[in-house]
Motif scaffolding. Structure first.
Motif, mmCIF file in Angstrom:
data_model
loop_
_atom_site.group_PDB
_atom_site.id
_atom_site.type_symbol
_atom_site.label_atom_id
_atom_site.label_comp_id
_atom_site.label_asym_id
_atom_site.label_seq_id
_atom_site.Cartn_x
_atom_site.Cartn_y
_atom_site.Cartn_z
ATOM 1 N N HIS A 287 -17.879 -6.140 -46.723
ATOM 2 C CA HIS A 287 -18.556 -6.218 -48.025
ATOM 3 C C HIS A 287 -19.080 -4.871 -48.517
ATOM 4 O O HIS A 287 -19.328 -4.707 -49.718
ATOM 5 N N ILE A 288 -19.238 -3.887 -47.612
ATOM 6 C CA ILE A 288 -19.780 -2.612 -48.091
ATOM 7 C C ILE A 288 -18.719 -1.785 -48.817
ATOM 8 O O ILE A 288 -19.031 -0.720 -49.348
ATOM 9 N N ARG A 289 -17.518 -2.298 -48.915
ATOM 10 C CA ARG A 289 -16.523 -1.672 -49.788
ATOM 11 C C ARG A 289 -16.960 -1.769 -51.253
ATOM 12 O O ARG A 289 -16.484 -1.003 -52.087
ATOM 13 N N GLY A 290 -17.833 -2.730 -51.564
ATOM 14 C CA GLY A 290 -18.299 -2.911 -52.936
ATOM 15 C C GLY A 290 -19.670 -2.325 -53.189
ATOM 16 O O GLY A 290 -20.305 -2.661 -54.194
ATOM 17 N N HIS A 291 -20.157 -1.464 -52.293
ATOM 18 C CA HIS A 291 -21.453 -0.805 -52.534
ATOM 19 C C HIS A 291 -21.251 0.376 -53.477
ATOM 20 O O HIS A 291 -20.329 0.376 -54.298
ATOM 21 N N GLU A 292 -22.110 1.378 -53.415
ATOM 22 C CA GLU A 292 -22.007 2.491 -54.356
ATOM 23 C C GLU A 292 -20.608 3.090 -54.387
ATOM 24 O O GLU A 292 -20.148 3.581 -55.415
ATOM 25 N N THR A 293 -19.932 3.070 -53.245
ATOM 26 C CA THR A 293 -18.517 3.401 -53.149
ATOM 27 C C THR A 293 -17.934 2.491 -52.080
ATOM 28 O O THR A 293 -18.657 1.695 -51.476
ATOM 29 N N ASP A 294 -16.632 2.588 -51.846
ATOM 30 C CA ASP A 294 -16.035 1.872 -50.715
ATOM 31 C C ASP A 294 -16.473 2.624 -49.460
ATOM 32 O O ASP A 294 -15.855 3.592 -49.038
ATOM 33 N N ARG A 295 -17.564 2.177 -48.871
ATOM 34 C CA ARG A 295 -18.178 2.952 -47.791
ATOM 35 C C ARG A 295 -17.305 3.014 -46.543
ATOM 36 O O ARG A 295 -17.349 4.013 -45.820
ATOM 37 N N LEU A 296 -16.521 1.986 -46.275
ATOM 38 C CA LEU A 296 -15.659 2.049 -45.094
ATOM 39 C C LEU A 296 -14.597 3.127 -45.262
ATOM 40 O O LEU A 296 -14.380 3.950 -44.368
ATOM 41 N N ALA A 297 -13.940 3.124 -46.404
ATOM 42 C CA ALA A 297 -12.910 4.137 -46.651
ATOM 43 C C ALA A 297 -13.520 5.527 -46.695
ATOM 44 O O ALA A 297 -12.957 6.484 -46.149
ATOM 45 N N ALA A 298 -14.685 5.644 -47.330
ATOM 46 C CA ALA A 298 -15.329 6.952 -47.457
ATOM 47 C C ALA A 298 -15.758 7.492 -46.092
ATOM 48 O O ALA A 298 -15.576 8.683 -45.801
ATOM 49 N N HIS B 123 -18.144 14.842 -48.374
ATOM 50 C CA HIS B 123 -18.323 14.339 -49.730
ATOM 51 C C HIS B 123 -19.139 13.041 -49.720
ATOM 52 O O HIS B 123 -19.038 12.246 -48.784
ATOM 53 N N THR B 124 -19.910 12.833 -50.785
ATOM 54 C CA THR B 124 -20.855 11.713 -50.797
ATOM 55 C C THR B 124 -20.521 10.617 -51.803
ATOM 56 O O THR B 124 -21.111 9.541 -51.741
ATOM 57 N N TYR B 125 -19.651 10.875 -52.770
ATOM 58 C CA TYR B 125 -19.247 9.840 -53.733
ATOM 59 C C TYR B 125 -20.439 9.264 -54.506
ATOM 60 O O TYR B 125 -20.485 8.070 -54.801
ATOM 61 N N ALA B 126 -21.398 10.121 -54.819
ATOM 62 C CA ALA B 126 -22.622 9.704 -55.523
ATOM 63 C C ALA B 126 -23.337 8.573 -54.793
ATOM 64 O O ALA B 126 -23.971 7.719 -55.409
ATOM 65 N N ASP B 127 -23.277 8.581 -53.467
ATOM 66 C CA ASP B 127 -23.829 7.508 -52.631
ATOM 67 C C ASP B 127 -24.869 8.102 -51.683
ATOM 68 O O ASP B 127 -24.539 8.900 -50.806
ATOM 69 N N HIS B 128 -26.114 7.691 -51.834
ATOM 70 C CA HIS B 128 -27.206 8.257 -51.046
ATOM 71 C C HIS B 128 -27.038 8.008 -49.553
ATOM 72 O O HIS B 128 -27.396 8.847 -48.730
ATOM 73 N N GLU C 9 -21.848 17.668 -49.949
ATOM 74 C CA GLU C 9 -21.642 17.698 -51.404
ATOM 75 C C GLU C 9 -22.633 16.746 -52.089
ATOM 76 O O GLU C 9 -22.856 15.635 -51.616
ATOM 77 N N ASN C 10 -23.235 17.190 -53.160
ATOM 78 C CA ASN C 10 -24.149 16.377 -53.969
ATOM 79 C C ASN C 10 -25.215 15.681 -53.129
ATOM 80 O O ASN C 10 -25.423 14.474 -53.215
ATOM 81 N N VAL C 11 -25.918 16.463 -52.307
ATOM 82 C CA VAL C 11 -27.004 15.885 -51.519
ATOM 83 C C VAL C 11 -28.109 15.348 -52.423
ATOM 84 O O VAL C 11 -28.896 14.484 -52.022
ATOM 85 N N ALA C 12 -28.151 15.812 -53.674
ATOM 86 C CA ALA C 12 -29.176 15.348 -54.614
ATOM 87 C C ALA C 12 -29.042 13.871 -54.948
ATOM 88 O O ALA C 12 -29.980 13.280 -55.490
ATOM 89 N N THR C 13 -27.900 13.246 -54.596
ATOM 90 C CA THR C 13 -27.762 11.811 -54.844
ATOM 91 C C THR C 13 -28.783 11.001 -54.047
ATOM 92 O O THR C 13 -29.031 9.835 -54.350
ATOM 93 N N THR C 14 -29.399 11.614 -53.037
ATOM 94 C CA THR C 14 -30.442 10.937 -52.258
ATOM 95 C C THR C 14 -31.664 10.594 -53.099
ATOM 96 O O THR C 14 -32.505 9.801 -52.668
ATOM 97 N N SER C 15 -31.772 11.172 -54.306
ATOM 98 C CA SER C 15 -32.915 10.854 -55.176
ATOM 99 C C SER C 15 -32.907 9.389 -55.587
ATOM 100 O O SER C 15 -33.905 8.882 -56.105
ATOM 101 N N LYS C 16 -31.792 8.699 -55.361
ATOM 102 C CA LYS C 16 -31.721 7.259 -55.647
ATOM 103 C C LYS C 16 -32.862 6.519 -54.969
ATOM 104 O O LYS C 16 -33.431 5.575 -55.534
#
Length: 435
Positions: A342-353, A385-390, A409-416
């Motif tokens: 189910h975490i494929r449908g989170h902020e990104t496909d987390r398994l693939a990422a 790479h983070t895929y805009a995912d904290h 990459e884009n560590v600032a996405t942690t501001s979520k």
């Protein structure tokens, strides 16, 4: 003092010596956004103390304000005056699943037209089950995913809905949170594969009951599996203090694990509905020493050379997967993480990422339909790479703590969920810290 700009990609600090630190975490995002929403539909004003100040929670506050609530976010304690639900509104969901899914069922109470949209990444995340349920209840909805629009009439009749919540427990929570304000309450029935992240639904049920709402749940004695009912009635105003975000503890406790150090998370609750509490058992299984102390919870780690792999079904705690997968990539024995399709449908496909990014740094990772198989390997530096995912950013900094030359990459996405995470994290390296 204003922080200097964060480099992108960001050089993740390397722990050359054991890290010793005591950390005070921001409040729970899950608790904060549920508390704000319930305060906005309550029968009087209330205060949400120690609310998390992050992009997600500020988006929730702005969404509720658009519906007519007053949310004073100036201080640490946020005062909320319930919404009038009388005006047209435009809701920015950003990357916040709780805004996209939790707000429409209460926006359906409005007499106005309420439009929803969000960041480009957000348009990939599922919300159709919530919108279909609202249509079943008679709500006029245009669209099946972001962007979509609700055309309110000022009331929702309520009744029975059947949904498939196998993609997200938030589908159930979203409907339950609004159900007491519907004329006939709500009877939510799930039909499909097992619902993931059940502790989050239990969190919703407990909070509703604390607001005086009558809820029947599967976990109750005699409860019916996959069925939740909410009786109609007022939502009592409750002043609430928010617990620390235990899922956000994952990278800090992982830092103790990989550095062979000791990290204390202050104010860790002894009893909680937060799924992040499962970190205690997970880290113990991986060879850490975990104990309650006077200040909270302390974790002492064995270091990467003695960190044990993990074989575990993470179905109920999927949000912890990126941090745990990073630890497993640094472990000395194989790991098998399952139950997390189910975490494929989170902020990104987390398994693939995770498979892609860990593999790019030398990890031996096999992506499976519902999990990851991770074998010991020698890792090296590179861009993560983070895929805009904290949570992906959390995985990147954990690897960087044990491997030279990791650039996130884009560590600032942690501001979520954690404002100024990068400087906070960097301050932990070196001498013992009080953060």
């Amino acid at each position: 003092m204003t922080q200097p700009p964060i480099a992108d990609p960001w050089p993740a600090p390397r722990a050359h010596t054991p890290v010793t630190a005591a950390v005070s975490l921001p409040g729970s995002k899950s608790l904060t956004n549920r508390a704000l929403l319930l305060a906005a539909i309550a029968d009087g004003p209330s205060v949400v103390s120690r609310a998390l100040r992050s992009r997600d929670t500020l988006l929730m506050a702005a969404a509720l304000a658009s519906l007519g609530a007053r949310v004073d976010t100036d201080g640490a304690d946020w005062a909320v005056t319930p919404a009038a639900f009388t005006a047209d509104a435009t809701i920015d969901c950003g990357l916040a699943g709780t805004v996209m899914r939790f707000v429409p069922p209460i926006a359906a109470l409005s007499t106005g037209t309420v439009a929803f949209d969000g960041d480009a990444h957000m348009r990939q995340r599922p919300v159709g089950e919530v919108l279909t349920a609202l249509r079943t209840l008679g709500v006029d909805v245009s669209g099946d995913g972001l962007p979509f629009t609700l055309h309110g009439t000022g009331a929702v009749a309520g009744g029975t809905v059947v949904i498939d919540a196998s993609a997200s427990s938030q589908f159930v929570s979203a409907l339950l949170l609004a159900g007491a304000r519907y004329e006939r309450g709500l009877d939510v029935r799930h039909a499909g594969a097992p619902v993931p992240s059940l502790p989050h639904i239990e969190m919703t049920v407990e909070m509703l009951r604390e607001h005086g709402v009558v809820v029947d749940a599967p976990s109750d004695p005699g409860g019916e599996p996959d069925r939740w009912t909410v009786s109609p009635g007022p939502v009592k105003a409750v002043d609430r203090a928010i617990e620390p975000d235990l899922s956000n503890a994952a990278p800090f406790l992982a830092l103790a694990a990989v550095s062979g150090g000791r990290v204390v998370i202050r104010d860790w609750p002894r009893v909680t509905t937060q799924p992040g509490d499962e970190l205690r058992a997970i880290l113990t299984a991986m060879g850490c020493t975990v104990e309650y102390v006077e200040d909270g919870l302390a974790v002492a780690g064995p270091g990467t050379g003695r960190l044990q792999g993990l074989e575990k079904d993470l179905h109920d705690v999927g949000e912890l997967t990126p941090a745990i997968a990073a630890l497993c990539a640094l472990a000395s024995t194989p790991s098998h993480l399952t139950g997390i399709g189910h975490i494929r449908g989170h902020e990104t496909d987390r398994l693939a990422a995770l498979a892609r990014e860990l593999g790019a740094l030398g990890a031996d990772v096999t992506e499976e339909p519902d999990g990851l198989l991770i074998r010991p390997a020698t890792l090296h530096g590179g861009v993560f790479h983070t895929y805009a995912d904290h949570r992906m950013a959390h995985a990147g900094v954990i690897i960087g703590a044990a491997v030279d030359g990791v650039l996130v990459e884009n560590v600032a996405t942690t501001s979520k969920t954690f404002t100024d995470f990068a400087p906070f994290w960097a301050a932990l390296f070196g001498a013992p810290q009080e953060a």
